[in-house]
Design a protein around this motif. Structure first.
Motif, PDB file in Angstrom:
ATOM      1  N   GLY A 165       2.272   1.345  -5.639  1.00 42.68           N
ATOM      2  CA  GLY A 165       1.130   0.441  -5.715  1.00 42.68           C
ATOM      3  C   GLY A 165       1.290  -0.716  -6.675  1.00 42.68           C
ATOM      4  O   GLY A 165       0.393  -1.550  -6.805  1.00 42.68           O
ATOM      5  N   MET A 191       1.120  -9.055  -0.954  1.00 39.64           N
ATOM      6  CA  MET A 191      -0.060  -8.186  -0.875  1.00 39.64           C
ATOM      7  C   MET A 191       0.197  -7.037   0.110  1.00 39.64           C
ATOM      8  O   MET A 191      -0.153  -5.886  -0.147  1.00 39.64           O
ATOM      9  CB  MET A 191      -1.271  -8.993  -0.399  1.00 39.64           C
ATOM     10  CG  MET A 191      -1.651 -10.196  -1.246  1.00 39.64           C
ATOM     11  SD  MET A 191      -2.539  -9.706  -2.710  1.00 39.64           S
ATOM     12  CE  MET A 191      -3.165 -11.312  -3.258  1.00 39.64           C
ATOM     13  N   ALA A 194       2.616  -4.469  -1.315  1.00 38.64           N
ATOM     14  CA  ALA A 194       1.984  -3.660  -2.354  1.00 38.64           C
ATOM     15  C   ALA A 194       1.037  -2.634  -1.756  1.00 38.64           C
ATOM     16  O   ALA A 194       0.993  -1.478  -2.189  1.00 38.64           O
ATOM     17  CB  ALA A 194       1.249  -4.564  -3.341  1.00 38.64           C
ATOM     18  N   ALA A 195       0.258  -3.057  -0.745  1.00 39.87           N
ATOM     19  CA  ALA A 195      -0.670  -2.120  -0.106  1.00 39.87           C
ATOM     20  C   ALA A 195       0.085  -0.973   0.556  1.00 39.87           C
ATOM     21  O   ALA A 195      -0.307   0.200   0.443  1.00 39.87           O
ATOM     22  CB  ALA A 195      -1.530  -2.858   0.920  1.00 39.87           C
ATOM     23  N   VAL A 198       1.338   1.572  -2.181  1.00 39.23           N
ATOM     24  CA  VAL A 198       0.382   2.545  -2.711  1.00 39.23           C
ATOM     25  C   VAL A 198       0.016   3.594  -1.671  1.00 39.23           C
ATOM     26  O   VAL A 198      -0.328   4.735  -2.015  1.00 39.23           O
ATOM     27  CB  VAL A 198      -0.877   1.840  -3.259  1.00 39.23           C
ATOM     28  CG1 VAL A 198      -1.791   1.345  -2.142  1.00 39.23           C
ATOM     29  CG2 VAL A 198      -1.639   2.752  -4.219  1.00 39.23           C
ATOM     30  N   ARG A 227      -0.850  -5.604  -8.072  1.00 36.08           N
ATOM     31  CA  ARG A 227      -1.418  -4.295  -8.439  1.00 36.08           C
ATOM     32  C   ARG A 227      -2.498  -3.921  -7.435  1.00 36.08           C
ATOM     33  O   ARG A 227      -3.266  -4.786  -6.992  1.00 36.08           O
ATOM     34  CB  ARG A 227      -1.990  -4.313  -9.857  1.00 36.08           C
ATOM     35  CG  ARG A 227      -0.921  -4.452 -10.935  1.00 36.08           C
ATOM     36  CD  ARG A 227      -1.478  -4.282 -12.337  1.00 36.08           C
ATOM     37  NE  ARG A 227      -0.412  -4.293 -13.326  1.00 36.08           N
ATOM     38  CZ  ARG A 227       0.266  -3.219 -13.713  1.00 36.08           C
ATOM     39  NH1 ARG A 227      -0.062  -2.037 -13.185  1.00 36.08           N
ATOM     40  NH2 ARG A 227       1.229  -3.297 -14.606  1.00 36.08           N
ATOM     41  N   THR A 228      -2.589  -2.660  -7.112  1.00 32.01           N
ATOM     42  CA  THR A 228      -3.451  -2.206  -6.024  1.00 32.01           C
ATOM     43  C   THR A 228      -4.474  -1.186  -6.481  1.00 32.01           C
ATOM     44  O   THR A 228      -4.324  -0.527  -7.517  1.00 32.01           O
ATOM     45  CB  THR A 228      -2.600  -1.559  -4.909  1.00 32.01           C
ATOM     46  OG1 THR A 228      -1.926  -0.422  -5.462  1.00 32.01           O
ATOM     47  CG2 THR A 228      -1.585  -2.523  -4.340  1.00 32.01           C
ATOM     48  N   VAL A 240      -7.411  -1.386   0.943  1.00 30.60           N
ATOM     49  CA  VAL A 240      -6.729  -1.525  -0.344  1.00 30.60           C
ATOM     50  C   VAL A 240      -7.064  -2.880  -0.947  1.00 30.60           C
ATOM     51  O   VAL A 240      -6.934  -3.909  -0.280  1.00 30.60           O
ATOM     52  CB  VAL A 240      -5.194  -1.389  -0.183  1.00 30.60           C
ATOM     53  CG1 VAL A 240      -4.507  -1.478  -1.546  1.00 30.60           C
ATOM     54  CG2 VAL A 240      -4.833  -0.086   0.522  1.00 30.60           C
ATOM     55  N   GLU A 241      -7.505  -2.868  -2.208  1.00 29.08           N
ATOM     56  CA  GLU A 241      -7.697  -4.107  -2.954  1.00 29.08           C
ATOM     57  C   GLU A 241      -6.400  -4.416  -3.709  1.00 29.08           C
ATOM     58  O   GLU A 241      -5.816  -3.531  -4.341  1.00 29.08           O
ATOM     59  CB  GLU A 241      -8.849  -3.971  -3.956  1.00 29.08           C
ATOM     60  CG  GLU A 241     -10.184  -3.620  -3.332  1.00 29.08           C
ATOM     61  CD  GLU A 241     -10.755  -4.732  -2.484  1.00 29.08           C
ATOM     62  OE1 GLU A 241     -10.375  -5.901  -2.706  1.00 29.08           O
ATOM     63  OE2 GLU A 241     -11.565  -4.432  -1.590  1.00 29.08           O
ATOM     64  N   VAL A 242      -5.949  -5.671  -3.615  1.00 29.71           N
ATOM     65  CA  VAL A 242      -4.695  -6.078  -4.263  1.00 29.71           C
ATOM     66  C   VAL A 242      -4.949  -7.308  -5.121  1.00 29.71           C
ATOM     67  O   VAL A 242      -5.598  -8.265  -4.675  1.00 29.71           O
ATOM     68  CB  VAL A 242      -3.592  -6.394  -3.231  1.00 29.71           C
ATOM     69  CG1 VAL A 242      -2.275  -6.676  -3.943  1.00 29.71           C
ATOM     70  CG2 VAL A 242      -3.419  -5.249  -2.239  1.00 29.71           C
ATOM     71  N   THR A 256      -8.344  -8.226   0.014  1.00 30.37           N
ATOM     72  CA  THR A 256      -8.680  -6.952   0.644  1.00 30.37           C
ATOM     73  C   THR A 256      -7.763  -6.798   1.851  1.00 30.37           C
ATOM     74  O   THR A 256      -7.748  -7.646   2.743  1.00 30.37           O
ATOM     75  CB  THR A 256     -10.151  -6.923   1.098  1.00 30.37           C
ATOM     76  OG1 THR A 256     -11.000  -7.096  -0.038  1.00 30.37           O
ATOM     77  CG2 THR A 256     -10.468  -5.590   1.767  1.00 30.37           C
TER      78      THR A 256
END
Length: 264
Positions: A165, A191, A194-195, A198, A227-228, A240-242, A256
């Motif tokens: 993540g 993004m 990263a999503a 995680v 960062r997620t 997932v929020e990034v 999002t």
């Protein structure tokens, strides 16, 4: 108010994704992209988010083409709806963009990218803000060669998973736009990576939408960290929020990311 059509700038991101211009006016634009094996990845399957580069360009340049010469658009928000995987066989992709609304300080545009059979792969809505500049960006081709087809996007961008993540994008000329900042489409690509990180994805998931707000420029000469936070994970869908963070720790972009189980 002097307005002349801007030159399409081949920055690092355009060179990496093989993007070129076909036509460009204040009302509409058309760009082309070469697909290839570099879009494939063990975690994301096929990087749908990488289509954000050509979609950001094809909509942003419409605003630029109708703006005064001392103004240049930067992204405030980009919404991507990702409908299908792009091909990886070298076939061409075509992106079109059109103006929706314009005023003295902003523009709203929509666009889409389609495969060689005309099927739409992704849609974009972009909101742009006009900055005052001394001159429009005219960055020439970067010196580094276009990576070979065996080099994936992850490898070319040197994306590194720090921990599940958390993904780092180091300073990289292939991430840059004509202003020396990280291209909005490359931030969106980060993004997605990263999503998927995680979620511990191994190619079984696909990104279906990414809604991004850009809050400050991300300097391509410095590293950026993604960062997620998982807001929801069900059997077939995850949210997932990034946050993309500059070297200072301040956010550059917030997104999002909606991910769903792959449908064969």
């Amino acid at each position: 108010m002097e307005i002349t059509a801007p030159e399409f700038v081949i920055g690092g991101a355009e060179r990496l994704l093989r993007v070129s211009a076909v036509s460009l006016t204040p009302e509409s634009a058309e760009l082309r992209e070469e697909s290839g094996a570099w879009l494939a990845d063990p975690a994301v399957g096929v990087s749908r988010a990488a289509l954000g580069v050509i979609l950001d360009d094809v909509t942003g340049y419409v605003v630029a083409a109708g703006s005064p010469n001392d103004r240049w658009p930067v992204s405030l928000g980009i919404r991507l709806d990702l409908l299908a995987d792009p091909p990886i066989d070298g076939s061409p992709l075509t992106a079109t963009g059109r103006l929706i609304a314009r005023d003295e300080v902003s523009g709203t545009t929509r666009g889409e990218v389609a495969g060689p059979d005309g099927a739409v792969l992704a849609l974009i809505t972009q909101r742009s803000h006009l900055l005052t500049v001394s001159e429009a960006p005219t960055t020439p081709y970067i010196d580094a060669p276009v990576p070979g087809p065996e080099v994936s996007l992850r490898e070319a961008l040197a994306l590194r998973e720090v921990e599940p993540g958390v993904v780092e994008l180091p300073a990289n000329p292939y991430a840059a736009n004509g202003m020396g900042n990280i291209h909005g489409g490359i931030l969106i690509t980060g993004m997605e990576f990263a999503a998927m990180s995680v979620l511990r994805a191994t190619g079984e998931l696909r990104t279906t939408s990414i809604d991004t707000v850009f809050v400050r420029p991300a300097d391509a000469a410095h590293p950026t960290t993604f960062r997620t936070a998982v807001q929801h994970r069900g059997r077939s869908m995850a949210v997932v929020e990034v946050a993309a963070l500059a070297a200072s720790g301040k956010p550059c972009a917030l997104a999002t990311v909606i991910v769903q189980q792959r449908r064969d």
